[in-house]
Design an enzyme around this catalytic site. Structure first.
Site, mmCIF file in Angstrom:
data_model
loop_
_atom_site.group_PDB
_atom_site.id
_atom_site.type_symbol
_atom_site.label_atom_id
_atom_site.label_comp_id
_atom_site.label_asym_id
_atom_site.label_seq_id
_atom_site.Cartn_x
_atom_site.Cartn_y
_atom_site.Cartn_z
ATOM 1 N N ASP A 153 0.825 -1.214 0.000
ATOM 2 C CA ASP A 153 0.000 0.000 0.000
ATOM 3 C C ASP A 153 0.862 1.269 0.000
ATOM 4 O O ASP A 153 2.085 1.204 0.124
ATOM 5 C CB ASP A 153 -0.933 -0.067 1.229
ATOM 6 N N GLU A 186 -1.150 1.594 -5.250
ATOM 7 C CA GLU A 186 -0.641 2.963 -5.202
ATOM 8 C C GLU A 186 -1.700 3.949 -5.652
ATOM 9 O O GLU A 186 -1.447 5.158 -5.727
ATOM 10 C CB GLU A 186 0.652 2.990 -6.048
ATOM 11 N N TRP A 187 -2.894 3.418 -5.929
ATOM 12 C CA TRP A 187 -4.109 4.216 -6.205
ATOM 13 C C TRP A 187 -4.038 5.021 -7.507
ATOM 14 O O TRP A 187 -4.847 5.929 -7.726
ATOM 15 C CB TRP A 187 -4.444 5.166 -5.037
ATOM 16 N N GLY A 188 -3.028 4.743 -8.345
ATOM 17 C CA GLY A 188 -2.930 5.475 -9.605
ATOM 18 C C GLY A 188 -2.298 6.849 -9.471
ATOM 19 O O GLY A 188 -2.253 7.614 -10.437
ATOM 20 N N ASP A 189 -1.768 7.188 -8.291
ATOM 21 C CA ASP A 189 -1.239 8.537 -8.059
ATOM 22 C C ASP A 189 -0.076 8.897 -8.979
ATOM 23 O O ASP A 189 0.056 10.041 -9.398
ATOM 24 C CB ASP A 189 -0.749 8.681 -6.610
ATOM 25 N N ASN A 190 0.788 7.952 -9.247
ATOM 26 C CA ASN A 190 1.995 8.229 -10.044
ATOM 27 C C ASN A 190 2.010 7.403 -11.324
ATOM 28 O O ASN A 190 3.047 6.868 -11.715
ATOM 29 C CB ASN A 190 3.259 7.942 -9.227
ATOM 30 N N ASP A 208 -9.982 3.903 -3.446
ATOM 31 C CA ASP A 208 -10.741 2.724 -2.996
ATOM 32 C C ASP A 208 -12.141 2.659 -3.589
ATOM 33 O O ASP A 208 -12.790 3.672 -3.826
ATOM 34 C CB ASP A 208 -10.852 2.724 -1.469
HETATM 35 C C1 GLA Z 1 -5.962 1.539 1.558
HETATM 36 C C2 GLA Z 1 -6.132 0.541 0.436
HETATM 37 C C3 GLA Z 1 -7.283 -0.393 0.767
HETATM 38 C C4 GLA Z 1 -7.017 -1.102 2.085
HETATM 39 C C5 GLA Z 1 -6.772 -0.086 3.189
HETATM 40 C C6 GLA Z 1 -6.280 -0.751 4.457
HETATM 41 O O1 GLA Z 1 -7.057 2.403 1.650
HETATM 42 O O2 GLA Z 1 -6.352 1.191 -0.792
HETATM 43 O O3 GLA Z 1 -7.485 -1.334 -0.269
HETATM 44 O O4 GLA Z 1 -5.901 -1.947 1.929
HETATM 45 O O5 GLA Z 1 -5.789 0.863 2.808
HETATM 46 O O6 GLA Z 1 -6.040 0.172 5.482
#
Ligand code: GLA
Length: 407
Positions: A153, A186-190, A208
């Site tokens: 994460d 990494e949520w697509g940030d970079n 998320d």
């Molecule tokens: C982030 C991630 C989620 C989950 C939580 C756990 O938000 O994107 O998928 O793993 O952390 O705290």
């Protein structure tokens, strides 16, 4: 002198080359098709323990989900206890008194694999110890426990370079010699799609997920997104996805409060987009209707098609979208997506809509060839010589698999 140094570097590079390509092969093989499994976060958040994990593994087998292709049982955040004096990580002694090795043994004995969660920073998103400065040590610990999958994460990442941080964990995994899938979160940030194919087997493209059709759930400093919001954020990314390296649209919310039609649409979209299929509901207690959705082999087969080409959208009007996914053996999957609030009676003349895909160099010309179709959800059949007439529920899909007939 220079010459000799060059020669020895060259010799070293040659000696290392087969090892590197063996690794590349091995790690591509970890996710030749998008990974499938279960993860604790969406339903249980920090409320996890070893009993839940064992019962989930049992349910996976008993309900036929393992046979349908699901493989990984993944601990998300909050399994952690503390580091000892040598810096070695230990699980929460109250929630995981038997330890992670015993849990891995339990899961392996059922023919499944175990995943774990960590974070690039000093702390995880749930404020547990992260791997920063302990990457090699943690990877060694996970390998010794028999872990098969690491979700890594991006919380508390201040001052870190994303490529560097994830590459360090990749190299730490390599150094263990145990194949462990690296799921980059990494949520697509970079723009991970630009660099992560060399680093991990999948990368999250967005923040998320949230179990709603088309909403944004504002959490203050960050937002979670409904199904359509996540789908819309995939624009332009399909070319980065392929065997061994997938765009990850986040874990599934099937069985987490949406309607059956929405759940079917959500599962179909993830299948069409070659996203990993990681279940997020309570497998120990789910209605039969949910089990039927997540266990639908005809839909899973679209996601697991060996060609590994993500779907493309070729029609988009008035809340109706058509998506096509080129599949192996000259097959296609076709999804009619109804984003709207009203049911849709969809009438469609195949011959007016040739599908062609520059990325895979594939085309389907319904004037030249007839394709037989099977509805992946209902089993209904037809072919493209006749007009398609299907009813698509509000917030729903119709998903067809097309097989070319011999001319
Ligand atoms: C982030 C991630 C989620 C989950 C939580 C756990 O938000 O994107 O998928 O793993 O952390 O705290």
């Amino acid at each position: 002198m220079m010459k000799r140094a060059f020669a020895s570097i060259l010799a070293m590079a040659i000696a290392l080359a087969p090892a590197a390509s063996a690794w590349a092969q091995q790690s591509a093989g970890l996710a030749a098709t998008p990974q499938m499994g279960w993860n604790s976060w969406n339903k249980f958040a920090c409320n996890i323990d070893e009993k839940l994990i064992r019962e989930t593994a049992d349910a996976m087998v008993k309900l036929g989900l393992k046979d349908a292709g699901y493989q990984y049982i993944n601990l998300d955040d909050c399994w952690h206890g503390a580091r000892d004096a040598d810096g070695n990580m230990h699980p929460d002694p109250e929630r995981f008194p038997s330890g992670i090795k015993a849990l891995a043994d339990y899961v392996h004995a059922r023919g499944l694999k175990l995943g774990i969660y960590s974070d690039v920073g000093d702390t995880t998103c749930g404020h547990r110890p992260g791997s920063r400065g302990h990457e090699y040590q943690d990877a060694r610990t996970y390998a010794a426990w028999g872990v098969d999958y690491i979700k890594y994460d991006w919380c508390d990442s201040k001052g870190l370079n994303a490529v560097g941080a994830y590459t360090t964990m990749r190299d730490a995994i390599r150094a263990t010699n145990r194949p462990m899938l690296l799921s980059i979160c990494e949520w697509g940030d970079n723009k991970p799609w630009e660099w992560a194919p060399e680093v991990g087997q999948s990368w999250r493209t967005t923040g998320d997920i949230y179990p709603c059709w088309d909403c944004e759930m504002n959490h203050g400093s960050w937002s979670a997104f409904g199904i359509l919001r996540i789908l819309d954020k995939q624009a332009g990314l399909r070319k980065y996805s392929g065997p061994g390296h997938w765009n990850d649209m986040d874990m599934l919310e099937v069985g987490m409060g949406m309607t059956e039609d929405e759940d079917r649409a959500h599962f179909s979209i993830w299948a069409m987009m070659d996203s990993p299929l990681i279940l997020g509901n309570d497998l120990r207690a789910m209605p039969e209707s949910v089990r039927r959705i997540i266990g639908r082999r005809e839909v899973i087969a679209i996601n697991q098609d060996p060609l590994g080409v993500q779907a493309l959208r070729f029609y988009n009007q008035g809340g109706v979208e058509l998506w096509a996914k080129p599949m192996a053996n000259d097959e296609w999957a076709l999804m009619v997506l109804n984003r709207t609030e009203a049911p849709l009676a969809w009438r469609y003349d195949w011959k007016q809509h040739q599908i062609s895909d520059d990325l895979s160099q594939r085309e389907a010309d319904f004037n030249k060839a007839v394709y037989r179709w099977t509805d992946a959800w209902t089993g209904k059949r037809g072919d493209t010589s006749r007009r398609l007439e299907v009813n698509v529920p509000a917030h729903g899909v119709v998903l067809l698999r097309l097989q070319r007939t011999q001319p």
